[in-house]
Design an enzyme around this catalytic site. Sequence first.
Site, PDB file in Angstrom:
ATOM      1  N   GLU A 128       0.853  -1.199   0.000  1.00 33.36           N
ATOM      2  CA  GLU A 128       0.000   0.000   0.000  1.00 33.36           C
ATOM      3  C   GLU A 128       0.876   1.231   0.000  1.00 33.36           C
ATOM      4  O   GLU A 128       2.030   1.166   0.429  1.00 33.36           O
ATOM      5  CB  GLU A 128      -0.824   0.054   1.304  1.00 33.36           C
ATOM      6  CG  GLU A 128      -1.955  -0.909   1.354  1.00 33.36           C
ATOM      7  CD  GLU A 128      -2.625  -0.930   2.719  1.00 33.36           C
ATOM      8  OE1 GLU A 128      -2.169  -0.213   3.636  1.00 33.36           O
ATOM      9  OE2 GLU A 128      -3.597  -1.669   2.850  1.00 33.36           O
ATOM     10  N   LYS A 130       2.270   4.591   1.624  1.00 32.78           N
ATOM     11  CA  LYS A 130       2.357   5.082   3.003  1.00 32.78           C
ATOM     12  C   LYS A 130       1.908   6.538   2.991  1.00 32.78           C
ATOM     13  O   LYS A 130       2.608   7.416   2.478  1.00 32.78           O
ATOM     14  CB  LYS A 130       3.778   4.958   3.541  1.00 32.78           C
ATOM     15  CG  LYS A 130       3.867   5.360   4.995  1.00 32.78           C
ATOM     16  CD  LYS A 130       5.196   4.995   5.583  1.00 32.78           C
ATOM     17  CE  LYS A 130       5.300   5.384   7.040  1.00 32.78           C
ATOM     18  NZ  LYS A 130       4.951   6.766   7.332  1.00 32.78           N
ATOM     19  N   ASP A 132       0.938  10.237   4.104  1.00 32.98           N
ATOM     20  CA  ASP A 132       1.560  11.165   5.040  1.00 32.98           C
ATOM     21  C   ASP A 132       0.503  12.115   5.596  1.00 32.98           C
ATOM     22  O   ASP A 132       0.421  13.277   5.201  1.00 32.98           O
ATOM     23  CB  ASP A 132       2.660  11.938   4.311  1.00 32.98           C
ATOM     24  CG  ASP A 132       3.564  12.679   5.273  1.00 32.98           C
ATOM     25  OD1 ASP A 132       3.433  12.472   6.489  1.00 32.98           O
ATOM     26  OD2 ASP A 132       4.384  13.476   4.798  1.00 32.98           O
ATOM     27  N   TYR A 242      -6.991   1.774   6.260  1.00 41.19           N
ATOM     28  CA  TYR A 242      -6.114   0.709   5.773  1.00 41.19           C
ATOM     29  C   TYR A 242      -5.883  -0.451   6.734  1.00 41.19           C
ATOM     30  O   TYR A 242      -5.229  -1.411   6.384  1.00 41.19           O
ATOM     31  CB  TYR A 242      -4.754   1.269   5.362  1.00 41.19           C
ATOM     32  CG  TYR A 242      -4.128   2.207   6.371  1.00 41.19           C
ATOM     33  CD1 TYR A 242      -3.599   1.723   7.543  1.00 41.19           C
ATOM     34  CD2 TYR A 242      -4.105   3.570   6.145  1.00 41.19           C
ATOM     35  CE1 TYR A 242      -3.048   2.571   8.472  1.00 41.19           C
ATOM     36  CE2 TYR A 242      -3.545   4.436   7.067  1.00 41.19           C
ATOM     37  CZ  TYR A 242      -3.022   3.924   8.222  1.00 41.19           C
ATOM     38  OH  TYR A 242      -2.496   4.761   9.143  1.00 41.19           O
ATOM     39  N   LYS A 330      10.530   3.490   2.716  1.00 38.97           N
ATOM     40  CA  LYS A 330      10.340   4.915   2.434  1.00 38.97           C
ATOM     41  C   LYS A 330      11.065   5.368   1.172  1.00 38.97           C
ATOM     42  O   LYS A 330      12.012   4.737   0.727  1.00 38.97           O
ATOM     43  CB  LYS A 330      10.877   5.725   3.620  1.00 38.97           C
ATOM     44  CG  LYS A 330      10.130   5.405   4.911  1.00 38.97           C
ATOM     45  CD  LYS A 330       9.506   6.629   5.461  1.00 38.97           C
ATOM     46  CE  LYS A 330       9.878   6.809   6.897  1.00 38.97           C
ATOM     47  NZ  LYS A 330       9.497   8.077   7.424  1.00 38.97           N
ATOM     48  N   CYS A 424      33.141  27.816  24.687  1.00 39.25           N
ATOM     49  CA  CYS A 424      31.684  27.799  24.545  1.00 39.25           C
ATOM     50  C   CYS A 424      31.214  29.186  24.104  1.00 39.25           C
ATOM     51  O   CYS A 424      31.520  30.176  24.769  1.00 39.25           O
ATOM     52  CB  CYS A 424      31.022  27.423  25.874  1.00 39.25           C
ATOM     53  SG  CYS A 424      29.225  27.617  25.834  1.00 39.25           S
ATOM     54  N   CYS A 427      29.134  30.650  27.271  1.00 38.85           N
ATOM     55  CA  CYS A 427      29.678  31.019  28.581  1.00 38.85           C
ATOM     56  C   CYS A 427      31.197  31.169  28.580  1.00 38.85           C
ATOM     57  O   CYS A 427      31.794  31.517  29.599  1.00 38.85           O
ATOM     58  CB  CYS A 427      29.241  30.010  29.636  1.00 38.85           C
ATOM     59  SG  CYS A 427      29.995  28.395  29.430  1.00 38.85           S
ATOM     60  N   CYS A 440      30.525  21.767  25.974  1.00 39.55           N
ATOM     61  CA  CYS A 440      30.799  22.764  26.997  1.00 39.55           C
ATOM     62  C   CYS A 440      30.645  22.052  28.334  1.00 39.55           C
ATOM     63  O   CYS A 440      29.557  21.570  28.660  1.00 39.55           O
ATOM     64  CB  CYS A 440      29.797  23.921  26.904  1.00 39.55           C
ATOM     65  SG  CYS A 440      29.797  24.936  28.388  1.00 39.55           S
ATOM     66  N   CYS A 446      26.425  27.109  32.635  1.00 32.83           N
ATOM     67  CA  CYS A 446      26.208  27.636  31.278  1.00 32.83           C
ATOM     68  C   CYS A 446      24.710  27.872  31.083  1.00 32.83           C
ATOM     69  O   CYS A 446      23.909  26.937  31.128  1.00 32.83           O
ATOM     70  CB  CYS A 446      26.724  26.633  30.253  1.00 32.83           C
ATOM     71  SG  CYS A 446      26.431  27.134  28.554  1.00 32.83           S
TER      72      CYS A 446
HETATM   73  S1  IVH Z   1      -0.179   0.093   8.689  1.00 29.27           S
HETATM   74  C1  IVH Z   1       1.128  -1.328  12.918  1.00 29.27           C
HETATM   75  N1  IVH Z   1      -0.535   1.255   6.408  1.00 29.27           N
HETATM   76  O1  IVH Z   1       2.465   5.367   8.931  1.00 29.27           O
HETATM   77  C2  IVH Z   1       0.997  -1.008  11.519  1.00 29.27           C
HETATM   78  N2  IVH Z   1       0.266   2.574   8.199  1.00 29.27           N
HETATM   79  O2  IVH Z   1       4.535   4.465  11.672  1.00 29.27           O
HETATM   80  C3  IVH Z   1      -0.236  -0.303  11.222  1.00 29.27           C
HETATM   81  N3  IVH Z   1       0.583   4.922   7.644  1.00 29.27           N
HETATM   82  O3  IVH Z   1       1.447   6.768  11.580  1.00 29.27           O
HETATM   83  C4  IVH Z   1      -0.037   0.747  10.249  1.00 29.27           C
HETATM   84  N4  IVH Z   1      -0.058   4.771   5.554  1.00 29.27           N
HETATM   85  O4  IVH Z   1      -0.565   5.640  10.545  1.00 29.27           O
HETATM   86  C5  IVH Z   1      -0.143   1.414   7.668  1.00 29.27           C
HETATM   87  N5  IVH Z   1      -0.957   2.150   4.311  1.00 29.27           N
HETATM   88  C6  IVH Z   1      -0.564   2.306   5.583  1.00 29.27           C
HETATM   89  C7  IVH Z   1      -0.157   3.547   6.083  1.00 29.27           C
HETATM   90  C8  IVH Z   1       0.260   3.640   7.419  1.00 29.27           C
HETATM   91  C9  IVH Z   1       0.374   5.582   6.498  1.00 29.27           C
HETATM   92  C10 IVH Z   1       1.089   5.563   8.865  1.00 29.27           C
HETATM   93  C11 IVH Z   1       0.619   5.061  10.177  1.00 29.27           C
HETATM   94  C12 IVH Z   1       1.725   5.508  11.115  1.00 29.27           C
HETATM   95  C13 IVH Z   1       2.903   5.528  10.227  1.00 29.27           C
HETATM   96  C14 IVH Z   1       3.837   4.377  10.519  1.00 29.27           C
END
Ligand code: IVH
Length: 687
Positions: A128, A130, A132, A242, A330, A424, A427, A440, A446
């Site tokens: 999937e 990830k 943000d 997810y 990542k 430093c 100080c 320091c 300090c």
């Molecule tokens: S699975 C324990 N799937 O990424 C695993 N996490 O530290 C459950 N995140 O803040 C998470 N997209 O919320 C999973 N497709 C995805 C995700 C995802 C984003 C986030 C998650 C967490 C961070 C991982």
Amino acid sequence: MSAESLDLDTPPSRLSQAQAEALVLELREEIRRHDYLYYVKGEPAVADSVYDRLYRRLLQVEEAHPDLVTPDSPTQRVGTEPQDALPTLAHAAPMLSLDSTKDPEEVRRFHDRILKAVEGDEVDYLLEPKLDGVSMELVYEDGRLTRAVTRGNGRQGEGVTENVRTIPSVPLRLREEERTPPSFLSVRGEILMRLSAFEALNQSLLEHGQEPFANPRNATSGAIRQLDASITAKRPLELLAYDILDVRGASFRTDLEGVEALRQWGLPVPERVTVARSVEEILDYHAAYDADRDVLDYEIDGIVVKLNALDERADLGSTSRHPRWALAFKFEPRKEVTRIERIAVQVGRTGVLTPVALLLPVEVGGVTVSRATLHNREELERKDVREGDRVRVQRAGDVIPQVVEVVPEEGRERNPPFTMPTECPNCGTPVELRGPFTLCPNRFGCSAQLKGRIVHFASRHGLDIEGLGEETAALLVDRELVRELADLFELTPEVLVPLPGFAEKSATNLVEAIRSRRATDLRRFLFGLGIPEVGVAVAADLARHFRTLEAVRAADSEALQQVRGVGPIMSEQIVAFFADERNAAAIDAVAGKMERLEVEAPAGEGGALEGKRFVFTGALEAMSRSRAKKLVEGLGARATGSVSGETDVLVAGEAAGSKLTRAQELGVEIMEEEAFLALLREHGVEW
Ligand code: IVH
């Protein structure tokens, strides 16, 4: 049902109660269907004007028949009253985070570990994006949204139900058309803002003379924490779900089946969810998403690789922070080129001198960067970064921006190499060199170090004292109002009011904020002390293990190493920190100001099995192994994958194999399913 066959005209006063009730139900069903088509599937079936008529009609009939209004009506997304505070709520199951890497070799090793653990030569992974955004738990009971909780510390978070209800793609009721909703569903997802919507929002803020947001995640996070849901409702937020944290009344063999069920229940799920079997397929998926990163309308920072079979997951289990069955793979962080105007040297709370590049501001992945760390003397020398150089800077997630390398420029004369000061800069004490670091040594004299200690003590994971940031800490130290942490508790509004930036109200607020933290969690206090190497997680583990400040202080190196995550080096550092006379005096003083240092109770039913280690093997009849693990974890126990001398109980289901033999050899207590269920019942747990 279609819009034409609905009665949109009879004045509500002329409708009988029964007619009104039937009409309200029909209108809601039709509106929900259009919400789903529009927000989740992205395939609207009617013009906005048709939808608006349906919605207005529902409002009109509900106004005339207020007894018919239910919380899951589409008209009830925005509640009426702003809240005073967000409640703290426990999660149905711990919300762990993911182990992460950028290195393909690490992905190979992950795959090898998994193969070894499942004792096979093939496994399925679910891939999937990830996302943000802001991680969130949503709870549906009997198909109705009853709770939305931020991730918080993973065990409990902030209840933001009212705010999440305003997000149009979040169903207030699960769809029943394709699959019957379960009696209980806790699902994890990400709340996010599309880039196009984010830009439009910032544009409009600028036009109204307001500060724009730095990036979509900040905008989302701010919107989600509003006390007034009508403000959240104005922000263009979305949900992508997810992960099923917990479910009753449905069961799945694989994650993919779970995702499919979420989709059928009307929850929006990420795009391109795929199953892969090899590292090569994972790398391809990663590369494809990376290439599309700039055309996607929302931010992703990598992909997530998860073992697909849920029983295999249960076998692998989790460390205290991450599941062993998943990995965030990542992307390389975004980088940009700019120029260093000057190099400054900062003194931190531990006395370490950090060289910082002051940059010509540049936008990196949506955030303006004007400072970047150069880490330490060795890094500075290795990269040979000098004032005036053109450099590449990068930003990854929340970490401080970094200078990656110098970008050579032909024909330009460079400044002489930058050297760290011998005294430093704060100080004037001669510095000491320790490995790559410059220190320091004037720890208690300090003022820069004291300022750093105050900021750390008051920080979000420390005592979380609102209004006590860098500027205020600097002021308090420079005016000699605070000479050690304990002095914070002696501040009065009278001494603060004359300070620049303070008035009657802000002075009272700060004093009150400090006072309100005299009762706090032990883990916050321990973190706040700034013990070397002790971060949020270790502080929490120390607090849970030792339960009182006195016990932590009295612990020797061996006792400290009983705590998860504390090794020989860290334990020595902790012992040395508490043994130092001046530290001890400062801790006595500040501890003397505290009213109460509490140990946070574990989430769940109150930790009846706290500290016990369970292993499950074989098939259980009453529930899946993953569910069984969650239940014991809810009681404070740990569920691990393999039997060892540390195992307390082995729960043996049908066809238990080698783990059972091993447990017998080691004399571990063995429970059959019957006894296990009795144990759960005894602790009031239902399944
Ligand atoms: S699975 C324990 N799937 O990424 C695993 N996490 O530290 C459950 N995140 O803040 C998470 N997209 O919320 C999973 N497709 C995805 C995700 C995802 C984003 C986030 C998650 C967490 C961070 C991982």
